[in-house]
Design a protein around this motif. Structure first.
Motif, PDB file in Angstrom:
ATOM      1  N   ARG A 254       0.850  -1.187   0.128  1.00 34.20           N
ATOM      2  CA  ARG A 254       0.220   0.092  -0.158  1.00 34.20           C
ATOM      3  C   ARG A 254       0.867   1.456  -0.044  1.00 34.20           C
ATOM      4  O   ARG A 254       2.016   1.251   0.617  1.00 34.20           O
ATOM      5  N   ARG A 255       0.367   2.193  -0.648  1.00 30.72           N
ATOM      6  CA  ARG A 255       1.134   3.540  -0.787  1.00 30.72           C
ATOM      7  C   ARG A 255       0.995   4.371   0.676  1.00 30.72           C
ATOM      8  O   ARG A 255      -0.129   4.319   1.339  1.00 30.72           O
ATOM      9  N   PRO A 256       2.004   5.145   1.070  1.00 30.05           N
ATOM     10  CA  PRO A 256       1.936   5.799   2.223  1.00 30.05           C
ATOM     11  C   PRO A 256       0.993   7.029   2.168  1.00 30.05           C
ATOM     12  O   PRO A 256       0.739   7.682   1.245  1.00 30.05           O
ATOM     13  N   GLU A 257       0.292   7.058   3.235  1.00 32.30           N
ATOM     14  CA  GLU A 257      -0.569   8.530   3.322  1.00 32.30           C
ATOM     15  C   GLU A 257       0.325   9.696   3.528  1.00 32.30           C
ATOM     16  O   GLU A 257      -0.224  10.743   3.107  1.00 32.30           O
ATOM     17  N   ILE A 258       1.436   9.597   4.185  1.00 30.28           N
ATOM     18  CA  ILE A 258       2.298  10.837   4.307  1.00 30.28           C
ATOM     19  C   ILE A 258       3.790  10.235   3.530  1.00 30.28           C
ATOM     20  O   ILE A 258       4.248   9.324   3.908  1.00 30.28           O
ATOM     21  N   LEU A 259       4.450  11.317   2.658  1.00 27.37           N
ATOM     22  CA  LEU A 259       5.781  10.941   2.401  1.00 27.37           C
ATOM     23  C   LEU A 259       6.341  12.245   2.054  1.00 27.37           C
ATOM     24  O   LEU A 259       5.782  12.802   0.922  1.00 27.37           O
TER      25      LEU A 259
END
Length: 279
Positions: A254-259
């Motif tokens: 899954r992709r991060p919500e914060i990057l």
């Protein structure tokens, strides 16, 4: 059963404490940590698993484990006199640590353990900014990121997946968050430090590429490229990427919500919400 509710990956630069004391809460580092802290406050963890590397303070060349976990009721630090940071006494969730250790061994990870240890800036700088009251119990896990031979990235990714499974199999109704920490490109005290500084960022392009892989959830590509030789091209402590790789194993596909990128320091900040029902 326990629930792994969030995974975080952040830097643990020891100067950050005094940097923020000097520059205030509106400086870049303070703002980046505040965004991650806000995310953590919303998921309300009961226990924090820390995943980082020791910096020759708990372990040394005479006894240097590839993977280790702290088993104790209490720990303290900073054992390296991190500038500006007060001394902290911390609660260790020994029951959780013992469960995770047993689970890992049963799954084929030959883990070391220590009952007599303190923690340095690798553990305490993230906690200082993300859980400043220091009241949550921790489970400290250490990965060798700086003394060759380093563990393989694939092994660290699998370790992250196995830690997540161990947390999910813990028969206690608690919410668990993971804080992994380290830099992506960093040289400390070596030939590639910047003029008039003790550190350098030898390979910012590598750090940018790593973050692009994380953003696109291309974990296999990252793991395939993150050999010991390639990581150490990015700095003598750039093997700290392995802490991030373990975090990716826990976060899953899954992709991060914060990057957030901090390229001038070879750092980044990331957050994943893993609560049940989250996409």
């Amino acid at each position: 059963m326990a629930e792994l509710v969030a995974v975080y990956a952040v830097p643990h630069t020891p100067s950050f404490v005094t940097d923020v004391q000097r520059d205030g809460e509106q400086c870049e580092t303070a703002r980046f940590f505040a965004e991650v802290r806000s995310h953590m406050e919303k998921v309300r963890p009961d226990v924090i698993v820390t995943v980082t590397n020791d910096h020759f303070n708990t372990f040394f060349f005479d006894n240097w484990p590839t993977f280790a976990i702290g088993l104790a009721d209490r720990t303290a630090g900073p054992s390296d006199q991190t500038p500006g940071m007060p001394w902290h006494d911390l609660t260790v969730d020994d029951a959780a640590a013992s469960h995770i250790l047993s689970f890992l061994v049963q799954e084929g990870f030959d883990f070391s353990s220590t009952v007599d240890f303190q923690v340095d800036h690798g553990t305490l700088v993230p906690l200082h900014f993300l859980t400043p009251d220091m009241t949550l119990p921790i489970v400290p896990i250490f990965i060798n990121c700086i003394v060759p031979p380093l563990p393989q990235a694939r092994r660290c990714y699998d370790l992250g997946r196995t830690i997540a499974a161990a947390i999910g199999g813990w028969e206690k109704n608690v919410r668990v968050a993971v804080i992994a920490s380290g830099s992506l490109s960093l040289e400390i005290g070596g030939p590639r430090v910047d003029i008039d500084k003790t550190f350098g960022v030898p390979d910012p392009a590598w750090a940018t590429w790593v973050l692009d892989r994380i953003r696109k959830c291309a974990h296999a590509d990252l793991i395939g490229k993150a050999s010991e030789a390639r990581m150490l091209e990015a700095g003598n402590v750039a093997g700290e990427l392995l802490n991030w790789v373990a975090a990716l194993g826990m976060a899953g596909p899954r992709r991060p919500e914060i990057l957030i990128d901090q390229p001038e320091l070879g750092n980044a900040f990331a957050a994943w919400n893993l609560e049940r029902g989250q996409p």
